[in-house]
Design a protein around this motif. Structure first.
Motif, short mmCIF file in Angstrom:
data_model
loop_
_atom_site.label_atom_id
_atom_site.label_comp_id
_atom_site.label_asym_id
_atom_site.label_seq_id
_atom_site.Cartn_x
_atom_site.Cartn_y
_atom_site.Cartn_z
N MET A 236 0.83 -1.21 0.00
CA MET A 236 0.00 0.00 0.00
C MET A 236 0.86 1.26 0.00
O MET A 236 0.57 2.23 -0.71
N ILE A 237 1.95 1.25 0.76
CA ILE A 237 2.86 2.40 0.77
C ILE A 237 3.50 2.57 -0.61
O ILE A 237 3.58 3.68 -1.15
N ALA A 238 3.95 1.46 -1.18
CA ALA A 238 4.55 1.51 -2.50
C ALA A 238 3.55 1.99 -3.55
O ALA A 238 3.90 2.75 -4.46
N ALA A 239 2.30 1.57 -3.42
CA ALA A 239 1.26 1.95 -4.40
C ALA A 239 1.03 3.46 -4.40
O ALA A 239 0.77 4.05 -5.45
N VAL A 240 1.13 4.09 -3.24
CA VAL A 240 1.02 5.55 -3.18
C VAL A 240 2.15 6.17 -4.00
O VAL A 240 1.93 7.10 -4.79
N ALA A 241 3.36 5.64 -3.83
CA ALA A 241 4.50 6.14 -4.60
C ALA A 241 4.30 5.90 -6.10
O ALA A 241 4.64 6.76 -6.92
N PHE A 242 3.75 4.76 -6.46
CA PHE A 242 3.50 4.47 -7.87
C PHE A 242 2.50 5.48 -8.46
O PHE A 242 2.66 5.95 -9.59
N GLY A 243 1.45 5.80 -7.70
CA GLY A 243 0.47 6.77 -8.17
C GLY A 243 1.08 8.15 -8.34
O GLY A 243 0.79 8.85 -9.33
N LEU A 244 1.93 8.55 -7.41
CA LEU A 244 2.59 9.86 -7.51
C LEU A 244 3.56 9.89 -8.68
O LEU A 244 3.70 10.92 -9.35
N ALA A 245 4.22 8.77 -8.95
CA ALA A 245 5.11 8.68 -10.11
C ALA A 245 4.32 8.85 -11.41
O ALA A 245 4.79 9.50 -12.36
N SER A 246 3.11 8.26 -11.45
CA SER A 246 2.24 8.44 -12.62
C SER A 246 1.89 9.90 -12.82
O SER A 246 1.91 10.43 -13.95
N TYR A 247 1.55 10.56 -11.71
CA TYR A 247 1.19 11.98 -11.76
C TYR A 247 2.37 12.82 -12.25
O TYR A 247 2.20 13.70 -13.11
N ILE A 248 3.56 12.56 -11.72
CA ILE A 248 4.75 13.32 -12.12
C ILE A 248 5.00 13.15 -13.61
O ILE A 248 5.28 14.12 -14.33
#
Length: 457
Positions: A236-248
């Motif tokens: 779940m923590i990693a998934a937040v980072a994955f979503g933010l990477a998509s946004y960036i």
């Protein structure tokens, strides 16, 4: 008796299936054959560049050539995948037949000279242009044309990655955030399956991936639950980072494109300068790992999607470098898709996060592979299914968790500006239903501009 049979609901459903099978079969074969040709040419171009490394220095001139090719023959093709989505939402001038061949040639040129791009956009545009042609030949109604365009998207996507079920779901999910167009699922499934079968029939092989993580028999609270809660928290923590990477990624492509269009009036200079920047970045990092697709290794020990599934197979900032290389390549007018670079970004980020959190590296690389893609395209269901098709069904719970969390944390952004908001991602969202992501970007840009206007530099 015959009259009564024709009045039955199941009779009309049977007619529907036969109709779309008849249309989807030749469409899938045509798209699959074009995608097979594209994959063969693309692979040949990439390996040719590997053995002729000096080609990177001609990237700026390749950019100029691509610009003038679209100016001479492109017409509305320049809009790419967004044009197909616009035609599905509000039919206009149609998808031009030259879109497919033009994007095929220019994508191969991009990769031949080292541009960092993908291949899904090319396959989808091939599918859309072929679907428009078939719609004209079959004299379809406006409603059926929309369905066939979605089937073209599905066939192109499923064929290029070897994931037919993912392609079918992607075709109905990518059109609008939060809504699925189930009326098109049968044509999408038929076309995607046939497209994938055709690519295989042409003896084109897809890259295989493997997760070597095996869930042990002993879990945290194993007497009560069937999964490892600590591992799920890490995911779940990693998934937040994955979503933010998509946004960036999505925002970087958008902003780079806007900055160049705003400050450079001579349009052919934009890809020329983009090519020069890529060359300078290549010298800065000192290795070619972030050029082109990032699937095949150019030299022993190079960082690729495959290497990211192993310990030491990625640098801590590999995901960021690939983001920068790809955003500049696509933002300055070179052609190709975004999805394979997103796979690279996600898998290398997953590798880094796994090391940081002491988690299974190959599992987290796979989660990043699909979750960053899910956030950037707003297609979490398709990406969950892609995880099953590529890595196996035993990890489906983890795939779904990563993809759907990444989807929400990517916000109302994405690589397809013509996507519409079917259902906003949060109740407090200020974006309305049926707004496009382009509308969202304009609202966001206007808000930022108003805030910056308060300051004088």
């Amino acid at each position: 008796m015959l009259h009564k049979i024709k009045q039955l609901e199941h009779y009309s459903i049977f007619k529907y299936l036969i109709k779309w099978l008849v249309i989807s079969f030749p469409l899938g074969i045509a798209i699959g054959s074009m995608v097979a040709l594209f994959l063969w040419l693309l692979n040949s171009a990439i390996f040719f560049r590997f053995s002729h490394t000096y080609l990177i220095y001609f990237l700026p001139f390749a950019g100029i050539a691509i610009h003038f090719m679209y100016k001479a023959w492109g017409k509305s093709s320049e809009k790419g995948n967004n044009l197909i989505m616009d035609e599905i939402h509000e039919p206009g001038g149609g998808v031009p037949p030259q879109m497919g061949p033009l994007v095929l040639i220019t994508t191969v040129i991009t990769h031949l000279f080292g541009g960092s791009a993908g291949r899904e956009g090319t396959a989808v545009q091939i599918g859309g242009s072929m679907a428009q042609l078939f719609a004209k030949w079959f004299n379809l109604s406006q409603k059926d044309v929309k369905v066939l365009l979605m089937a073209g998207i599905a066939a192109g996507f499923g064929a290029v990655f070897g994931t037919p079920l993912t392609g079918a779901i992607f075709g109905i999910e990518v059109i609008a955030l939060g809504k699925l167009k189930y009326d098109a699922i049968i044509p999408c499934l038929f076309a995607s399956m046939i497209g994938d079968f055709t690519v295989n029939a042409w003896q084109i092989k897809h890259m295989g991936y493997h997760i070597d993580f095996i869930q042990g028999e002993k879990f945290l609270f194993s007497g009560y639950l069937h999964w490892d809660l600590l591992l799920i928290i890490k995911i779940m923590i990693a998934a937040v980072a994955f979503g933010l990477a998509s946004y960036i990624f999505a925002e970087m492509v958008h902003n780079i494109k806007n900055i160049f269009l705003r400050f450079i009036k001579v349009k052919w200079l934009i890809p020329f300068l983009g090519g020069i920047i890529i060359i300078l970045l290549f010298f800065l990092v000192g290795k070619p790992d972030y050029l082109s697709l990032g699937v095949n290794p150019e030299y022993p020990g190079s960082i690729t999607i495959i290497s990211s599934f192993t310990h030491g197979g990625a640098d801590a900032l590999s995901w960021l470098w690939k983001t920068v290389f790809t955003a500049i390549t696509l933002g300055t007018g070179f052609k190709g898709g975004e999805v394979t670079p997103l796979f690279y970004i996600g898998s290398t980020l997953g590798n880094s996060l796994a090391i940081l959190m002491n988690a299974p590296i190959s599992l987290f690389a796979a989660l990043g592979f699909i979750a960053v893609f899910a956030g950037a395209t707003n297609t979490p269901l398709a990406c969950t299914v892609m995880g099953v098709e590529l890595f196996g069904g035993q990890y489906i719970l983890y795939f779904a968790l990563a993809c759907f969390i990444a989807y929400f944390f990517s916000g109302h952004s994405g690589i397809y500006s013509s996507q519409r908001i079917g259902i906003p991602k949060s109740e407090e969202s200020r974006y309305a239903n049926e707004d496009t992501l382009k509308d969202v970007q304009e609202i966001r840009d206007g808000y930022i501009a108003s805030k910056l206007g308060k300051y004088r530099f």
